[in-house]
Design a protein around this motif. Structure first.
Motif, PDB file in Angstrom:
ATOM      1  N   TYR A   2      -8.223 -10.144  -4.696  1.00  0.00           N
ATOM      2  CA  TYR A   2      -8.229 -10.569  -3.300  1.00  0.00           C
ATOM      3  C   TYR A   2      -6.971 -10.105  -2.577  1.00  0.00           C
ATOM      4  CZ  TYR A   2     -12.294 -13.380  -4.330  1.00  0.00           C
ATOM      5  OH  TYR A   2     -13.548 -13.776  -4.678  1.00  0.00           O
ATOM      6  N   LYS A   3      -6.558  -8.895  -2.911  1.00  0.00           N
ATOM      7  CA  LYS A   3      -5.340  -8.343  -2.333  1.00  0.00           C
ATOM      8  C   LYS A   3      -5.596  -7.887  -0.897  1.00  0.00           C
ATOM      9  CE  LYS A   3      -3.236  -5.687  -5.171  1.00  0.00           C
ATOM     10  NZ  LYS A   3      -2.758  -4.563  -5.961  1.00  0.00           N
ATOM     11  N   ARG A   4      -4.674  -8.223  -0.005  1.00  0.00           N
ATOM     12  CA  ARG A   4      -4.769  -7.804   1.399  1.00  0.00           C
ATOM     13  C   ARG A   4      -3.554  -6.937   1.703  1.00  0.00           C
ATOM     14  NH1 ARG A   4      -8.093  -7.308   5.521  1.00  0.00           N
ATOM     15  NH2 ARG A   4      -9.169  -9.233   5.036  1.00  0.00           N
ATOM     16  N   ILE A   5      -3.809  -5.716   2.189  1.00  0.00           N
ATOM     17  CA  ILE A   5      -2.736  -4.776   2.524  1.00  0.00           C
ATOM     18  C   ILE A   5      -2.498  -4.851   4.033  1.00  0.00           C
ATOM     19  CG2 ILE A   5      -1.943  -2.390   2.334  1.00  0.00           C
ATOM     20  CD1 ILE A   5      -2.774  -3.693  -0.386  1.00  0.00           C
ATOM     21  N   SER A   6      -1.248  -4.992   4.436  1.00  0.00           N
ATOM     22  CA  SER A   6      -0.947  -5.101   5.873  1.00  0.00           C
ATOM     23  C   SER A   6      -1.256  -3.782   6.589  1.00  0.00           C
ATOM     24  CB  SER A   6       0.527  -5.462   6.074  1.00  0.00           C
ATOM     25  OG  SER A   6       1.352  -4.340   5.813  1.00  0.00           O
ATOM     26  N   ASP A   7      -1.546  -3.894   7.881  1.00  0.00           N
ATOM     27  CA  ASP A   7      -1.815  -2.699   8.691  1.00  0.00           C
ATOM     28  C   ASP A   7      -0.623  -1.750   8.650  1.00  0.00           C
ATOM     29  OD1 ASP A   7      -4.277  -3.749   9.310  1.00  0.00           O
ATOM     30  OD2 ASP A   7      -3.757  -4.311  11.365  1.00  0.00           O
ATOM     31  N   GLU A   8       0.578  -2.319   8.667  1.00  0.00           N
ATOM     32  CA  GLU A   8       1.794  -1.497   8.642  1.00  0.00           C
ATOM     33  C   GLU A   8       1.876  -0.693   7.337  1.00  0.00           C
ATOM     34  OE1 GLU A   8       6.651  -1.944   8.927  1.00  0.00           O
ATOM     35  OE2 GLU A   8       5.395  -3.705   9.180  1.00  0.00           O
ATOM     36  N   ASP A   9       1.615  -1.350   6.205  1.00  0.00           N
ATOM     37  CA  ASP A   9       1.638  -0.648   4.919  1.00  0.00           C
ATOM     38  C   ASP A   9       0.543   0.412   4.837  1.00  0.00           C
ATOM     39  OD1 ASP A   9       3.831  -2.042   4.038  1.00  0.00           O
ATOM     40  OD2 ASP A   9       2.690  -3.463   2.810  1.00  0.00           O
ATOM     41  N   MET A  10      -0.609   0.120   5.450  1.00  0.00           N
ATOM     42  CA  MET A  10      -1.706   1.106   5.454  1.00  0.00           C
ATOM     43  C   MET A  10      -1.312   2.328   6.274  1.00  0.00           C
ATOM     44  SD  MET A  10      -3.949  -0.087   3.411  1.00  0.00           S
ATOM     45  CE  MET A  10      -4.899   1.377   3.569  1.00  0.00           C
ATOM     46  N   GLU A  11      -0.610   2.113   7.390  1.00  0.00           N
ATOM     47  CA  GLU A  11      -0.186   3.240   8.237  1.00  0.00           C
ATOM     48  C   GLU A  11       0.830   4.124   7.501  1.00  0.00           C
ATOM     49  OE1 GLU A  11      -1.380   4.405  11.177  1.00  0.00           O
ATOM     50  OE2 GLU A  11      -2.886   2.865  10.800  1.00  0.00           O
ATOM     51  N   ILE A  12       1.774   3.491   6.813  1.00  0.00           N
ATOM     52  CA  ILE A  12       2.769   4.245   6.039  1.00  0.00           C
ATOM     53  C   ILE A  12       2.062   5.040   4.948  1.00  0.00           C
ATOM     54  CG2 ILE A  12       4.701   4.013   4.419  1.00  0.00           C
ATOM     55  CD1 ILE A  12       5.500   1.480   6.143  1.00  0.00           C
ATOM     56  N   PHE A  13       1.139   4.400   4.253  1.00  0.00           N
ATOM     57  CA  PHE A  13       0.362   5.067   3.203  1.00  0.00           C
ATOM     58  C   PHE A  13      -0.410   6.251   3.783  1.00  0.00           C
ATOM     59  CE2 PHE A  13      -3.984   5.522   1.704  1.00  0.00           C
ATOM     60  CZ  PHE A  13      -3.753   6.033   0.439  1.00  0.00           C
ATOM     61  N   LEU A  14      -1.088   6.033   4.916  1.00  0.00           N
ATOM     62  CA  LEU A  14      -1.916   7.079   5.522  1.00  0.00           C
ATOM     63  C   LEU A  14      -1.073   8.283   5.927  1.00  0.00           C
ATOM     64  CD1 LEU A  14      -4.724   7.963   6.476  1.00  0.00           C
ATOM     65  CD2 LEU A  14      -4.231   6.868   8.666  1.00  0.00           C
ATOM     66  N   ARG A  15       0.090   8.037   6.526  1.00  0.00           N
ATOM     67  CA  ARG A  15       0.965   9.157   6.927  1.00  0.00           C
ATOM     68  C   ARG A  15       1.355  10.005   5.710  1.00  0.00           C
ATOM     69  NH1 ARG A  15       3.289   5.550  10.684  1.00  0.00           N
ATOM     70  NH2 ARG A  15       5.040   5.095   9.305  1.00  0.00           N
ATOM     71  N   LYS A  16       1.709   9.333   4.605  1.00  0.00           N
ATOM     72  CA  LYS A  16       2.091  10.057   3.380  1.00  0.00           C
ATOM     73  C   LYS A  16       0.904  10.845   2.826  1.00  0.00           C
ATOM     74  CE  LYS A  16       3.718   6.776   0.753  1.00  0.00           C
ATOM     75  NZ  LYS A  16       4.343   5.960  -0.282  1.00  0.00           N
ATOM     76  N   ALA A  17      -0.264  10.204   2.793  1.00  0.00           N
ATOM     77  CA  ALA A  17      -1.459  10.843   2.237  1.00  0.00           C
ATOM     78  C   ALA A  17      -1.870  12.057   3.071  1.00  0.00           C
ATOM     79  CB  ALA A  17      -2.603   9.836   2.154  1.00  0.00           C
ATOM     80  N   LEU A  18      -1.786  11.939   4.401  1.00  0.00           N
ATOM     81  CA  LEU A  18      -2.171  13.050   5.280  1.00  0.00           C
ATOM     82  C   LEU A  18      -1.170  14.200   5.205  1.00  0.00           C
ATOM     83  CD1 LEU A  18      -3.412  11.137   8.457  1.00  0.00           C
ATOM     84  CD2 LEU A  18      -4.799  12.332   6.747  1.00  0.00           C
ATOM     85  N   LYS A  19       0.106  13.858   5.002  1.00  0.00           N
ATOM     86  CA  LYS A  19       1.121  14.901   4.881  1.00  0.00           C
ATOM     87  C   LYS A  19       0.886  15.707   3.600  1.00  0.00           C
ATOM     88  CE  LYS A  19       6.055  15.535   5.434  1.00  0.00           C
ATOM     89  NZ  LYS A  19       7.345  14.901   5.645  1.00  0.00           N
ATOM     90  N   LYS A  20       0.520  15.004   2.541  1.00  0.00           N
ATOM     91  CA  LYS A  20       0.283  15.641   1.253  1.00  0.00           C
ATOM     92  C   LYS A  20      -1.010  16.467   1.263  1.00  0.00           C
ATOM     93  CE  LYS A  20       0.359  14.325  -3.613  1.00  0.00           C
ATOM     94  NZ  LYS A  20       0.396  13.175  -4.519  1.00  0.00           N
ATOM     95  N   ARG A  21      -2.044  15.927   1.896  1.00  0.00           N
ATOM     96  CA  ARG A  21      -3.338  16.625   1.926  1.00  0.00           C
ATOM     97  C   ARG A  21      -4.125  16.244   3.174  1.00  0.00           C
ATOM     98  NH1 ARG A  21      -8.027  16.321  -2.714  1.00  0.00           N
ATOM     99  NH2 ARG A  21      -9.539  17.592  -1.616  1.00  0.00           N
ATOM    100  N   PRO A  22      -3.921  17.009   4.265  1.00  0.00           N
ATOM    101  CA  PRO A  22      -4.685  16.720   5.492  1.00  0.00           C
ATOM    102  C   PRO A  22      -6.163  17.040   5.276  1.00  0.00           C
ATOM    103  CG  PRO A  22      -3.297  18.662   5.791  1.00  0.00           C
ATOM    104  CD  PRO A  22      -3.007  18.127   4.420  1.00  0.00           C
ATOM    105  N   PRO A  23      -7.039  16.433   6.063  1.00  0.00           N
ATOM    106  CA  PRO A  23      -8.466  16.728   5.898  1.00  0.00           C
ATOM    107  C   PRO A  23      -8.754  18.185   6.246  1.00  0.00           C
ATOM    108  CG  PRO A  23      -8.112  15.429   7.874  1.00  0.00           C
ATOM    109  CD  PRO A  23      -6.795  15.519   7.169  1.00  0.00           C
TER     110      PRO A  23
END
Length: 94
Positions: A2-23
């Motif tokens: 039942y883990k909930r990830i904050s919107d802020e943590d999701m945004e940081i994660f997304l920026r890193k993921a997109l930098k590593k491999r953009p769509p």
């Protein structure tokens, strides 16, 4: 889980993921990923907000990259993680 990830943590994660491999380009246009939000906890569900004409043309391998990155980053091993893509609709302003 039942883990909930904050919107802020999701945004940081997304920026890193997109930098590593953009769509990759799809239908002659590169999808613009606007946000990633957790929308459910059991099972963990996430929604990608995307600006693109054809969501059905976005490669499955890229979606799997995002899903696998979520597993690793937030320790969701052994739990099915669902990812939904939602098309961004711009509101018409007068």
């Amino acid at each position: 889980s039942y883990k909930r990830i904050s919107d802020e943590d999701m945004e940081i994660f997304l920026r890193k993921a997109l930098k590593k491999r953009p769509p990759p380009e799809a239908a002659n246009e590169r999808p613009r990923i606007l946000s990633l939000r957790q929308t459910g906890v059991n099972p963990p569900s996430f929604t990608l907000l995307i600006q693109h004409i054809r969501l059905d043309k976005i490669q499955e391998s890229w979606k799997n990259y995002i899903r696998n990155s979520i597993y690793r980053e937030f320790d969701f091993y052994g739990v099915p993680v669902k990812i939904k893509m939602k098309k961004y609709k711009s509101g018409k302003k007068k």
